[in-house]
Design a protein around this motif. Sequence first.
Motif, PDB file in Angstrom:
ATOM      1  N   GLU A 275      46.406  45.269  38.341  1.00 30.92           N
ATOM      2  CA  GLU A 275      47.498  46.075  38.874  1.00 30.92           C
ATOM      3  C   GLU A 275      48.818  45.673  38.213  1.00 30.92           C
ATOM      4  O   GLU A 275      49.115  44.486  38.070  1.00 30.92           O
ATOM      5  CB  GLU A 275      47.615  45.885  40.389  1.00 30.92           C
ATOM      6  N   GLU A 288      48.671  41.816  40.249  1.00 31.79           N
ATOM      7  CA  GLU A 288      47.511  41.051  40.700  1.00 31.79           C
ATOM      8  C   GLU A 288      46.263  41.695  40.112  1.00 31.79           C
ATOM      9  O   GLU A 288      46.315  42.809  39.607  1.00 31.79           O
ATOM     10  CB  GLU A 288      47.412  41.042  42.229  1.00 31.79           C
ATOM     11  N   ASN A 290      42.336  42.784  41.143  1.00 36.92           N
ATOM     12  CA  ASN A 290      41.339  42.934  42.202  1.00 36.92           C
ATOM     13  C   ASN A 290      39.963  42.838  41.556  1.00 36.92           C
ATOM     14  O   ASN A 290      39.606  43.632  40.696  1.00 36.92           O
ATOM     15  CB  ASN A 290      41.525  44.269  42.930  1.00 36.92           C
TER      16      ASN A 290
HETATM   17 MG    MG Z   1      47.514  45.175  45.352  1.00 35.81          MG
END
Ligand code: MG
Length: 661
Positions: A275, A288, A290
Amino acid sequence: MFSKILIANRGEIACRVIKSARRLGIGTVAVHSEADADALHVRMADERVPIGPAPATQSYLAIDKIVAACRQTGAEAVHPGYGFLSENRAFRDALDAAGIAFMGPPANAIAAMGDKIESKKLAQAARVSSVPGHLDALADAEAAVRVSREIGYPVMLKASAGGGGKGMRIARDDTQAREGFTSATNEAVSSFGDARVFVEKYIEEPRHIEIQILADRHGTCLYLGERECSIQRRHQKVIEEAPSPFLDPETRRAMGEQAVALAEAVGYESAGTVEFIVDKDKNFYFLEMNTRLQVEHPVTEEITGLDLVEWMIRVAAGEALPFGQDDISLDGWAIEARVYAEDPVRGFLPSTGRLVRYRPPAENDTVRVDTGVDEGGEISMFYDPMVAKLITKGPDRASAIAAMRTALDAFHIRGIGHNIPFLAALMAHPRFVEGRLSTGFIAEEFPDGFDGADLPAATGKRLIAFAAALAMRGAIRDRMISGQLPGHHPSVPRDWVVRVDRTNHPVHIHTVDTGFEVTMAGETLSVIGEWALGATVIEAFIGGERMAIQVDYDGIGYRLTHAGAVMTAQVISPRAADLADLMPVRIPPDMSKYLLSPMPGLLVSLSVDIGAPVEAGQPLAVVEAMKMENILRAERRGVVRAVLAEPGSSLTVDQQILEFE
Ligand code: MG
Ligand code: ADP
Ligand code: ADP
């Protein structure tokens, strides 16, 4: 290749994984809690294993029970979906120890990326552009102020262990930095059991744009383009699309290459998402990673033609990706709208209950529905309030939006509150259509919340004409049943009144071959279409425009829903209309002196006592349902007269909690 896999999840994502597995000829095992014994994902799977009571901690989060279910059924691999155990290192370790494959990255990648401070350090080392910030946990509020000043306001204080938009505070001055540090720390402790908070620059007017990556264990790691997820409510995504209307090919490639560099730095395998936050000058910064399948993965699938779940399964089985970066091309435009059991007109509070009606639009080349429920199913208070994802595709953004509007108009849900009217209003919003997105979009464009879309005058007229046509068709049918000659309908009256909000709209209706012509106030609109009496979603051409309208009839009037707007219309004779004007308005009982529970749930706490004065907007009570704490606030100023429910008690919908004087 595996012959049987277990899906350690529920709802739409469990159903989604089962579909791909089935297409590959792989057997599927569903696990379920007591609340989900009849759930769709359980009925879709080949085998089912009950794993405990409704609360997720005792079922979907119970690692030992899921490992035991694999052993019991002989499942060779687990797909974790998203949420629950998908980013849980201990789960991966337990599966490794039991010799069961995991469809996701290695444990060290899960652990490194699960921590925002650690992952940002890794990103810096991999030369990934990161938000300017201070990558150490702050010792105290004064440290927060000092570091915030160094970075320069505005800043964002964030829980290192954070996720789901929790533990984040924006600060624009020293006071807010001090307060933000305290509240972010408190939220971090209560939500994640980890007090570490750090601070980074707050990027103004940001867009959230993320890169999908896919890696095998033979050294191939690819980026599959981006998704723009800037339409968020309280840092949670609502609408996602691919590609982003903002990126150019150079920026896309730069972001893609950095995402791959980061994934390679942690020895990544499987699907994952990096992200970024992107500022108005197209500078992008890592937020971040995921380490799982993302909710919004379908928009990437629709424009790349790849089935991400299939590739997660194949990669986990040890296969090498048979294509390279140059083989990835982006074709067309896809948009996803998350359908939530949340009532937009009640401040987006979650809604629970039985799906009395659940008719998603038909799937075809342009419409995809990833659903986790079906008609008669129950939306319970125990889990996430997302019921389905509606995905539309077109050659370009405008056609994907147009397809989404039509699909939303046709999506028929009754029995629970849901956000479809809000999604329809977003799709009709000129700023959305222009693609001028930012993560502040919803807060800026709907500052006072949402109480139904505006009904443009032209649409209002069309709906009035449509109500008249509906009534006319009903009247014709009634005459035919009572034995009159078909063909011409001499005894069906032509003059009616459509009554909307106590205003009378006299209409004259003329029957034509394909439908009706409705004349009102000197203007004639044609209503053309075939529909069965009692149909709940009707498509018709009204005044030349194709419209899908949802119709609810309560024996007295119609409730017509279109594009997020609702019109309640009665179609009556001119004589009845004259009489209706003389009828006194029935005044509903005044419930405003009570605080009512908007949903079934647990009363966690009350912040006022008998005799306390309250101001409009003041928090009064916290009710927990669907894994979320919902703050109930005072609608206006008053004084508490009585406390009618005690903290710790279970509430039914509309149960009285407080009474005001
Ligand atoms: Mg997020
Ligand atoms: P992000 O973590 O960036 O917000 P997503 O929008 O994909 O990414 O997911 C939203 C969050 O809510 C994630 O933390 C996800 O794990 C969680 N979540 C979403 N839907 C569910 C669900 N049905 N069950 C459990 N957790 C969910
Ligand atoms: P989570 O783990 O809760 O998903 P993220 O770090 O991904 O946390 O942030 C969630 C959302 O918060 C982002 O999509 C964005 O809207 C906003 N956000 C996060 N960091 C910043 C920042 N530095 N500047 C501006 N907005 C931010």
